[in-house]
Design an enzyme around this catalytic site. Structure first.
Site, PDB file in Angstrom:
ATOM      1  N   ASN A   1      41.638  33.593  14.590  1.00  0.00           N
ATOM      2  CA  ASN A   1      41.146  34.156  13.332  1.00  0.00           C
ATOM      3  C   ASN A   1      41.482  35.648  13.304  1.00  0.00           C
ATOM      4  O   ASN A   1      40.829  36.449  13.963  1.00  0.00           O
ATOM      5  CB  ASN A   1      39.627  33.929  13.243  1.00  0.00           C
ATOM      6  CG  ASN A   1      39.016  34.546  12.012  1.00  0.00           C
ATOM      7  OD1 ASN A   1      39.727  35.014  11.121  1.00  0.00           O
ATOM      8  ND2 ASN A   1      37.686  34.556  11.947  1.00  0.00           N
ATOM      9  N   TRP A   2      42.512  35.989  12.524  1.00  0.00           N
ATOM     10  CA  TRP A   2      42.976  37.386  12.505  1.00  0.00           C
ATOM     11  C   TRP A   2      42.104  38.284  11.638  1.00  0.00           C
ATOM     12  O   TRP A   2      42.336  39.494  11.556  1.00  0.00           O
ATOM     13  CB  TRP A   2      44.440  37.448  12.042  1.00  0.00           C
ATOM     14  CG  TRP A   2      45.408  36.931  13.054  1.00  0.00           C
ATOM     15  CD1 TRP A   2      45.131  36.488  14.315  1.00  0.00           C
ATOM     16  CD2 TRP A   2      46.829  36.812  12.894  1.00  0.00           C
ATOM     17  NE1 TRP A   2      46.294  36.100  14.949  1.00  0.00           N
ATOM     18  CE2 TRP A   2      47.348  36.290  14.101  1.00  0.00           C
ATOM     19  CE3 TRP A   2      47.723  37.097  11.860  1.00  0.00           C
ATOM     20  CZ2 TRP A   2      48.711  36.039  14.292  1.00  0.00           C
ATOM     21  CZ3 TRP A   2      49.085  36.852  12.031  1.00  0.00           C
ATOM     22  CH2 TRP A   2      49.572  36.333  13.238  1.00  0.00           C
ATOM     23  N   LYS A   3      41.135  37.695  10.951  1.00  0.00           N
ATOM     24  CA  LYS A   3      40.193  38.468  10.119  1.00  0.00           C
ATOM     25  C   LYS A   3      40.950  39.489   9.257  1.00  0.00           C
ATOM     26  O   LYS A   3      41.998  39.170   8.703  1.00  0.00           O
ATOM     27  CB  LYS A   3      39.128  39.136  11.008  1.00  0.00           C
ATOM     28  CG  LYS A   3      38.443  38.137  11.929  1.00  0.00           C
ATOM     29  CD  LYS A   3      37.188  38.682  12.544  1.00  0.00           C
ATOM     30  CE  LYS A   3      36.613  37.657  13.512  1.00  0.00           C
ATOM     31  NZ  LYS A   3      35.278  37.978  13.949  1.00  0.00           N
TER      32      LYS A   3
ATOM     33  N   HIS B   1      32.102  31.015   7.658  1.00  0.00           N
ATOM     34  CA  HIS B   1      32.152  31.945   8.794  1.00  0.00           C
ATOM     35  C   HIS B   1      30.961  32.893   8.688  1.00  0.00           C
ATOM     36  O   HIS B   1      30.565  33.283   7.590  1.00  0.00           O
ATOM     37  CB  HIS B   1      33.468  32.732   8.780  1.00  0.00           C
ATOM     38  CG  HIS B   1      33.661  33.536  10.027  1.00  0.00           C
ATOM     39  ND1 HIS B   1      33.028  34.746  10.213  1.00  0.00           N
ATOM     40  CD2 HIS B   1      34.353  33.285  11.156  1.00  0.00           C
ATOM     41  CE1 HIS B   1      33.357  35.209  11.412  1.00  0.00           C
ATOM     42  NE2 HIS B   1      34.152  34.341  11.999  1.00  0.00           N
TER      43      HIS B   1
ATOM     44  N   GLU C   1      30.624  35.922   9.070  1.00  0.00           N
ATOM     45  CA  GLU C   1      30.873  37.175   8.339  1.00  0.00           C
ATOM     46  C   GLU C   1      30.810  36.923   6.832  1.00  0.00           C
ATOM     47  O   GLU C   1      30.432  37.810   6.067  1.00  0.00           O
ATOM     48  CB  GLU C   1      32.213  37.783   8.778  1.00  0.00           C
ATOM     49  CG  GLU C   1      32.076  38.404  10.168  1.00  0.00           C
ATOM     50  CD  GLU C   1      33.351  38.512  10.981  1.00  0.00           C
ATOM     51  OE1 GLU C   1      34.444  38.278  10.429  1.00  0.00           O
ATOM     52  OE2 GLU C   1      33.255  38.810  12.183  1.00  0.00           O
TER      53      GLU C   1
ATOM     54  N   GLU D   1      29.539  29.108  16.397  1.00  0.00           N
ATOM     55  CA  GLU D   1      29.716  30.520  16.716  1.00  0.00           C
ATOM     56  C   GLU D   1      28.380  31.244  16.534  1.00  0.00           C
ATOM     57  O   GLU D   1      28.005  31.553  15.396  1.00  0.00           O
ATOM     58  CB  GLU D   1      30.731  31.166  15.764  1.00  0.00           C
ATOM     59  CG  GLU D   1      32.089  30.502  15.748  1.00  0.00           C
ATOM     60  CD  GLU D   1      33.132  31.405  15.116  1.00  0.00           C
ATOM     61  OE1 GLU D   1      34.035  31.831  15.845  1.00  0.00           O
ATOM     62  OE2 GLU D   1      33.029  31.705  13.924  1.00  0.00           O
TER      63      GLU D   1
ATOM     64  N   GLY E   1      32.267  39.242  18.062  1.00  0.00           N
ATOM     65  CA  GLY E   1      32.738  40.621  18.146  1.00  0.00           C
ATOM     66  C   GLY E   1      31.886  41.539  19.012  1.00  0.00           C
ATOM     67  O   GLY E   1      32.084  42.755  19.010  1.00  0.00           O
TER      68      GLY E   1
ATOM     69  N   SER F   1      33.333  36.037  20.905  1.00  0.00           N
ATOM     70  CA  SER F   1      33.739  36.813  22.086  1.00  0.00           C
ATOM     71  C   SER F   1      34.500  35.986  23.121  1.00  0.00           C
ATOM     72  O   SER F   1      34.302  36.162  24.329  1.00  0.00           O
ATOM     73  CB  SER F   1      32.528  37.501  22.721  1.00  0.00           C
ATOM     74  OG  SER F   1      32.007  38.475  21.826  1.00  0.00           O
TER      75      SER F   1
ATOM     76  N   GLY G   1      38.638  35.473  17.673  1.00  0.00           N
ATOM     77  CA  GLY G   1      38.816  36.548  16.705  1.00  0.00           C
ATOM     78  C   GLY G   1      39.585  37.701  17.307  1.00  0.00           C
ATOM     79  O   GLY G   1      40.801  37.633  17.512  1.00  0.00           O
ATOM     80  N   GLY G   2      38.871  38.758  17.646  1.00  0.00           N
ATOM     81  CA  GLY G   2      39.489  40.000  18.131  1.00  0.00           C
ATOM     82  C   GLY G   2      40.589  39.802  19.169  1.00  0.00           C
ATOM     83  O   GLY G   2      41.679  40.387  19.054  1.00  0.00           O
TER      84      GLY G   2
HETATM   85  P1  PGA Z   1      35.431  37.281  18.069  1.00  0.00           P
HETATM   86  O1  PGA Z   1      35.335  36.504  16.671  1.00  0.00           O
HETATM   87  O2  PGA Z   1      36.307  36.434  18.977  1.00  0.00           O
HETATM   88  O3  PGA Z   1      36.043  38.603  17.734  1.00  0.00           O
HETATM   89  O4  PGA Z   1      34.046  37.388  18.610  1.00  0.00           O
HETATM   90  C1  PGA Z   1      35.256  35.113  16.597  1.00  0.00           C
HETATM   91  C2  PGA Z   1      35.158  34.693  15.165  1.00  0.00           C
HETATM   92  O5  PGA Z   1      34.589  35.441  14.362  1.00  0.00           O
HETATM   93  O6  PGA Z   1      35.641  33.622  14.783  1.00  0.00           O
END
Ligand code: PGA
Length: 254
Positions: free
Chosen positions: A12-14, A99, A101, A171, A177, A213, A234-235
């Protein structure tokens, strides 16, 4: 580990990358996955502006492309929105829905999540439903209840096409994050409950991902348990070095 199991590595490149960075990273992913065995299923959830170009770069390679969000109406006067139909036109395979977010920063409701899932299915795409509790909910012992409510709102009485795999990413909100991860035992216990519940509602066993994470150092620990089919990263998926180390570590599992 059963070596026939498909392992899902979803990135997930957000909102981390601009167009040129997305193109560069997509090319890097292609290079890195060339020798990946067939039991890995990799997908990039690109930002919207880079989506078309990333989709063209991936072409008919092993890497699939997904959207990070969508709107539930196919077309019309909805300034600034992007519909599932528009993504379907660009080679999209998956769409993230619910998600944390979206739920917590943009106030996405359970009803909106449901409408998105219906639109995604209608357009022939696969929703990846994200669920998870906040730290307050966890501390109050409400994790299971919150996750169940999110799943029920998304799937109950839905006409689910049997050809589409149900994919759930668990998640915990407090883990995204932050560098914090839940105890593996708790993840496994909740994933077992999720599996039972989804199987009951949809009549098929879901693919279960863990997200929050995920790093090169912990990815194998999560994937080693048979209940976890994959990870949503994600990150760590947006940096060449950490993505490469994640791949190196999971390759050792085969
Ligand atoms: P993260 O994000 O790996 O940066 O914690 C995961 C996600 O939001 O899908």
């Amino acid at each position: 580990m059963n070596d026939k199991k498909t392992i899902y590595l979803f990135a997930n490149w957000k909102m981390y990358l601009n167009l040129s960075e997305s193109i560069g990273l997509a090319e890097f992913y292609l290079e890195q996955t060339k020798n990946l065995s067939a039991n890995f299923s990799v997908a990039i959830f690109s930002g919207a502006l880079a989506f078309d170009q990333v989709s063209r770069i991936l072409g008919d390679s092993k890497i699939k492309i997904g959207a990070q969000n969508c709107y539930w109406v196919d077309q019309g006067g909805y300034t600034g929105e992007i519909s599932a139909r528009m993504y379907a036109d660009l080679g999209c395979q998956y769409v993230l829905v619910g998600h944390s977010e979206r739920r917590h920063q943009f106030g996405e409701s359970l009803e909106e999540t449901r409408k998105k899932i219906e639109a995604i299915l209608k357009n022939g795409l696969t929703p990846v439903l994200c669920v998870g509790e906040t730290n307050v909910e966890r501390d109050e012992g409400m994790a299971k209840e919150v996750v169940f409510r999110q799943i029920e709102a998304a799937y109950q009485n839905l006409d689910w096409p049997l050809s589409v795999k149900a994919i759930i990413a668990y998640e915990p909100v407090w883990s995204i994050g932050t560098g914090l991860t839940p105890c593996l035992r708790d993840v496994i216990a909740l994933q077992l409950e999720i599996k039972k519940m989804v199987t009951k509602i949809l009549g098929q066993e879901p693919i279960l991902l863990y997200g929050g994470s995920v790093r090169p150092e912990n990815v194998v620990e999560f994937l080693a348990d048979p209940i976890i089919d994959g990870v949503l990263v994600g990150g760590a998926s947006t940096q060449k070095g950490s993505w490469q180390r994640i791949l190196e570590n999971v390759k050792q599992m085969n």
